[in-house]
Design a protein around this motif. Structure first.
Motif, short mmCIF file in Angstrom:
data_model
loop_
_atom_site.label_atom_id
_atom_site.label_comp_id
_atom_site.label_asym_id
_atom_site.label_seq_id
_atom_site.Cartn_x
_atom_site.Cartn_y
_atom_site.Cartn_z
N THR A 48 78.93 51.03 -65.46
CA THR A 48 80.06 50.13 -65.77
C THR A 48 80.31 49.15 -64.62
OG1 THR A 48 81.68 51.72 -64.88
CG2 THR A 48 81.16 51.85 -67.25
N LYS A 49 79.61 49.34 -63.51
CA LYS A 49 79.73 48.42 -62.38
C LYS A 49 78.55 47.45 -62.33
CE LYS A 49 83.30 50.76 -60.80
NZ LYS A 49 84.66 50.19 -60.85
N GLY A 50 77.65 47.54 -63.32
CA GLY A 50 76.43 46.74 -63.29
C GLY A 50 76.57 45.36 -63.88
N SER A 51 75.51 44.89 -64.50
CA SER A 51 75.49 43.56 -65.10
C SER A 51 76.37 43.52 -66.34
CB SER A 51 74.05 43.19 -65.48
OG SER A 51 73.57 44.09 -66.47
N THR A 52 76.55 42.30 -66.86
CA THR A 52 77.40 42.14 -68.05
C THR A 52 76.87 42.95 -69.22
OG1 THR A 52 78.06 39.91 -67.38
CG2 THR A 52 78.29 40.48 -69.72
N GLY A 53 75.58 42.87 -69.46
CA GLY A 53 75.00 43.64 -70.56
C GLY A 53 75.16 45.13 -70.34
N ALA A 54 74.96 45.58 -69.10
CA ALA A 54 75.09 47.00 -68.78
C ALA A 54 76.54 47.46 -68.97
CB ALA A 54 74.63 47.25 -67.36
N LYS A 55 77.50 46.63 -68.60
CA LYS A 55 78.92 46.99 -68.75
C LYS A 55 79.26 47.20 -70.22
CE LYS A 55 80.60 44.48 -64.66
NZ LYS A 55 81.39 43.32 -64.19
N ARG A 56 78.80 46.29 -71.06
CA ARG A 56 79.13 46.39 -72.47
C ARG A 56 78.48 47.62 -73.11
NH1 ARG A 56 77.90 40.84 -75.39
NH2 ARG A 56 78.99 41.96 -77.06
N LEU A 57 77.23 47.89 -72.76
CA LEU A 57 76.53 49.05 -73.31
C LEU A 57 77.11 50.34 -72.76
CD1 LEU A 57 74.28 49.88 -75.22
CD2 LEU A 57 72.69 49.81 -73.27
N ALA A 58 77.39 50.33 -71.46
CA ALA A 58 77.96 51.53 -70.84
C ALA A 58 79.33 51.86 -71.44
CB ALA A 58 78.09 51.33 -69.33
N ALA A 59 80.14 50.82 -71.72
CA ALA A 59 81.46 51.04 -72.33
C ALA A 59 81.31 51.73 -73.69
CB ALA A 59 82.19 49.71 -72.48
N THR A 60 80.32 51.31 -74.46
CA THR A 60 80.09 51.92 -75.76
C THR A 60 79.71 53.39 -75.62
OG1 THR A 60 79.29 49.79 -76.61
CG2 THR A 60 78.74 51.76 -77.89
N PHE A 61 78.88 53.71 -74.63
CA PHE A 61 78.44 55.10 -74.42
C PHE A 61 79.56 55.96 -73.86
CE2 PHE A 61 73.76 53.58 -73.82
CZ PHE A 61 73.69 53.32 -75.18
N VAL A 62 80.37 55.38 -72.99
CA VAL A 62 81.50 56.14 -72.42
C VAL A 62 82.48 56.52 -73.53
CG1 VAL A 62 83.53 56.00 -70.94
CG2 VAL A 62 81.33 55.16 -70.11
N SER A 63 82.76 55.59 -74.45
CA SER A 63 83.68 55.90 -75.54
C SER A 63 83.12 56.98 -76.45
CB SER A 63 83.97 54.63 -76.35
OG SER A 63 82.80 54.18 -77.01
N LYS A 64 81.80 57.06 -76.54
CA LYS A 64 81.17 58.05 -77.42
C LYS A 64 81.08 59.42 -76.77
CE LYS A 64 76.91 58.94 -80.04
NZ LYS A 64 77.60 59.20 -81.31
N PHE A 65 80.67 59.45 -75.51
CA PHE A 65 80.42 60.73 -74.85
C PHE A 65 81.57 61.20 -73.95
CE2 PHE A 65 76.06 58.91 -75.40
CZ PHE A 65 75.62 59.84 -76.35
N GLY A 66 82.49 60.30 -73.62
CA GLY A 66 83.59 60.67 -72.74
C GLY A 66 84.35 61.91 -73.19
N PRO A 67 84.74 61.99 -74.48
CA PRO A 67 85.48 63.16 -74.95
C PRO A 67 84.72 64.48 -74.79
CG PRO A 67 85.68 61.36 -76.51
CD PRO A 67 84.65 60.95 -75.52
N LYS A 68 83.37 64.41 -74.62
CA LYS A 68 82.57 65.63 -74.45
C LYS A 68 82.67 66.17 -73.02
CE LYS A 68 80.95 65.12 -78.63
NZ LYS A 68 81.36 66.04 -79.73
N PHE A 69 83.23 65.37 -72.14
CA PHE A 69 83.37 65.79 -70.73
C PHE A 69 84.84 65.70 -70.33
CE2 PHE A 69 79.08 64.18 -71.26
CZ PHE A 69 78.29 65.12 -70.60
N PRO A 70 85.65 66.60 -70.85
CA PRO A 70 87.10 66.54 -70.59
C PRO A 70 87.46 66.62 -69.11
CG PRO A 70 86.45 68.66 -71.57
CD PRO A 70 85.29 67.75 -71.69
N SER A 71 86.62 67.29 -68.31
CA SER A 71 86.92 67.39 -66.89
C SER A 71 86.81 66.04 -66.19
CB SER A 71 85.97 68.39 -66.21
OG SER A 71 84.62 67.94 -66.31
N MET A 72 86.20 65.06 -66.87
CA MET A 72 86.01 63.73 -66.29
C MET A 72 86.84 62.67 -67.02
SD MET A 72 81.91 63.81 -65.55
CE MET A 72 82.01 62.34 -64.52
N ASN A 73 87.88 63.12 -67.69
CA ASN A 73 88.72 62.17 -68.44
C ASN A 73 89.28 61.06 -67.56
OD1 ASN A 73 88.38 63.22 -70.99
ND2 ASN A 73 90.22 64.51 -70.92
N ASP A 74 89.76 61.45 -66.40
CA ASP A 74 90.36 60.45 -65.51
C ASP A 74 89.33 59.41 -65.07
OD1 ASP A 74 92.80 61.67 -65.70
OD2 ASP A 74 92.61 62.79 -63.83
#
Length: 555
Positions: A48-74
């Motif tokens: 999410t700190k990378g290039s514009t394309g990487a930020k947009r793709l990473a945001a999509t993946f974080v929204s998908k997999f984030g809930p699977k890692f509750p310890s990393m919610n913050d």
């Protein structure tokens, strides 16, 4: 040189995207063992700190997999929130679109996400703003109570611009989806109502009206109990527990505005206005005769009279009838002696008496013993003398006003004539009921200041005969004189028996107040009769937001 740099940047971006897709495959294929690949998810967060394309793709993946890692919610939320502040609008839009997915199976995240999306309602770009609103609605639909708690935290926040946008969202966007949100979920609707009640502790006049309009649309408020709760909310806003402050313009505006709103709610939904009626009788009446603001008196008395079109309890009637009667006596003076010059006769306030007499007429129906009981003989006798004198004043003023305005064609003048005739006609019609033995309360009138008779919901039953007659005086109605009658004076008088004899007291000349025999038609206005609210539009807010600031008209 520039071409070389661009090529290097593109290659780096492609490399980042390749790594992201590989990490995506790892997490997807891991299935139930996804939590064992925490390092892979951390790599996605880092992207999410990378290039514009990487930020947009990473945001999509974080929204998908984030809930699977509750310890990393913050950490997940921090990464997404940082992207919401990115300079590239495409990055921001991507994050706004996908961030609702982070709430899946994570209601605790919806509060923070709704809070942040509420702040983004300040977005100036129309496309971005629409995305924010859509995402916020999605979050609210998934976890209504948690999300609304986050949104209302901004409504109750200190930033006025954000607050204004969030209130607009609540009143418009949420209410468009009210059926989906509240129809089958009573607890959610109650939570929504409680949030609004908290906000109402510190609002402007316009905000108060907006939230009341919202509450009126809710299923809960459609019931009698709900309507009564709403009237109580308005009464609380009017601050009826405090002393009456007739010299404070802001206080008077708030009181009259809230009272008017409460009357509207009560007439439409059958709620009781007992708190307002009691307030007027106990706190306003004691100082009403010395109040200087005529407009304020007119407004309060007109709203007070309308209150009796609603449900009034017998208990309340018994508790206020003496106070109301004493106030009515103050404005229906005793007949002056024969030696008193007409110019020294007491002033008759027709508009005030219409309101007070109408209110008393309704109240005494619930407490008929007040005028017909064994100990009420002298009270009724004195009251009838006052009413007869006032009726003579009505009749003479009615005639003088007609002569004065007869040649005038101005529309405003004609409106005054119409209201004046209706006022005196109402007074005379109501007075006649008190000259029956015992007094009978059959007459119904339409208050002169109302453009049309309001439809009252579930009006309380009155202890009167069912064959009521409705009197609706026409502008040119000839009012017959009212003669005093009692058990001790029932003999018939022969024609001419009193010819050449002086009347026991003189008839009062037309008043110098609402209308008179010396009318200056150049200054006539309907407000002299109808008592329109003439105060400035002031608002009320706390915590440094000032009193009710200037705003739009409340209807």
């Amino acid at each position: 040189m520039a071409t070389t740099k661009n090529g290097t940047a593109a290659a780096k971006s492609d490399s980042e995207l390749d790594k992201l897709y590989k990490n995506y495959d790892i997490l997807v294929n891991a299935k139930d063992k996804i939590t064992e690949h925490k390092d892979v998810y951390e790599a996605i967060l880092a992207a999410t700190k990378g290039s514009t394309g990487a930020k947009r793709l990473a945001a999509t993946f974080v929204s998908k997999f984030g809930p699977k890692f509750p310890s990393m919610n913050d950490a997940s939320l921090d990464a997404m929130f940082d992207l919401l502040e990115d300079e590239d609008s495409q990055v921001r839009r991507t994050v706004v679109k996908v961030i609702p997915d982070m709430c899946v199976d994570s209601p605790q995240l919806s509060t923070k996400i709704a809070d942040v999306l509420g702040q983004l309602l300040l977005a100036e770009d129309p496309t971005e703003l629409l995305l924010v609103k859509n995402s916020l609605i999605l979050v609210i639909k998934k976890y209504p109570k948690e999300a609304m708690a986050g949104l209302f935290s901004q409504v109750m926040g200190e930033d006025d611009m954000t607050r204004e946008k969030c209130i607009e969202f609540v009143c418009n966007s949420i209410m468009k989806h009210k059926n989906e949100l509240f129809a089958k979920n009573f607890e959610t609707e109650q939570f929504f109502i409680e949030q609004i009640k908290q906000v109402l502790q510190d609002v402007t006049a316009e905000e108060f009206q907006l939230f009341v309009d919202v509450l009126l649309q809710l299923r809960t408020m459609a019931t009698r109990k709900g309507a009564q709760d709403l009237v109580d909310i308005v009464a609380n806003q009017a601050d009826l527990s405090s002393d009456f402050q007739d010299t404070d313009a802001d206080y008077m505006y708030r009181l009259v505005t809230c009272y008017r709103l409460a009357v509207k709610i009560s007439l439409e939904r059958g709620a009781s206005l007992d708190p307002f009626i009691s307030f007027v009788c106990h706190k306003v009446f004691p100082i009403l005769p010395v109040m200087e603001a005529k407009d304020s008196i007119d407004n309060i008395l007109q709203l007070f009279a309308q209150s009796f079109l609603c449900n009034v309890t017998v208990e309340l009637a018994k508790s206020i009838i003496e106070l109301l009667f004493d106030m009515l006596l103050h404005y229906t003076p005793e007949p002056p002696s024969v030696d008193v010059d007409d110019s020294e006769a007491p002033t008759l306030q027709f508009t005030y008496v219409e309101c007070l007499l109408f209110s008393f007429h309704k109240t005494v129906q619930l407490c008929p013993e007040f005028l017909s009981g064994e100990d009420a003989t002298e009270r009724l006798k004195d009251f009838r003398k006052r009413l007869q004198y006032f009726a003579h004043g009505c009749q003479l003023s009615h005639s003088r006003l007609e002569v004065t305005l007869k040649q005038k064609t101005n529309e405003d003048i004609q409106n005054i004539r119409k209201v004046a005739h209706a006022t005196t006609g109402n007074i005379n019609s109501l007075i006649k009921d008190f000259f029956h033995n015992p007094p009978s309360y059959k007459t119904k009138v339409k208050l002169s200041f109302l453009k049309e008779q309001p439809k009252v919901m579930a009006a309380s039953k009155r202890p009167v005969p069912t064959n009521d007659t409705t009197t609706s005086p026409a502008p040119k109605r000839k009012v017959s004189p009212i003669r005093f009658s009692s058990a001790t004076n029932t003999s018939k008088k022969t024609p001419g028996a009193t010819a050449g004899k002086r009347q026991p007291w003189s008839v009062y000349e037309p008043p110098k107040g609402s209308y008179s025999n010396k009318l200056d038609t150049s200054s006539l206005s309907e407000s002299n009769w109808r008592g329109g609210w003439g105060g400035g539009r002031r608002n009320r807010r706390g915590r440094g937001r000032g009193t009710w600031r200037t705003g739009g008209k409340w209807t």
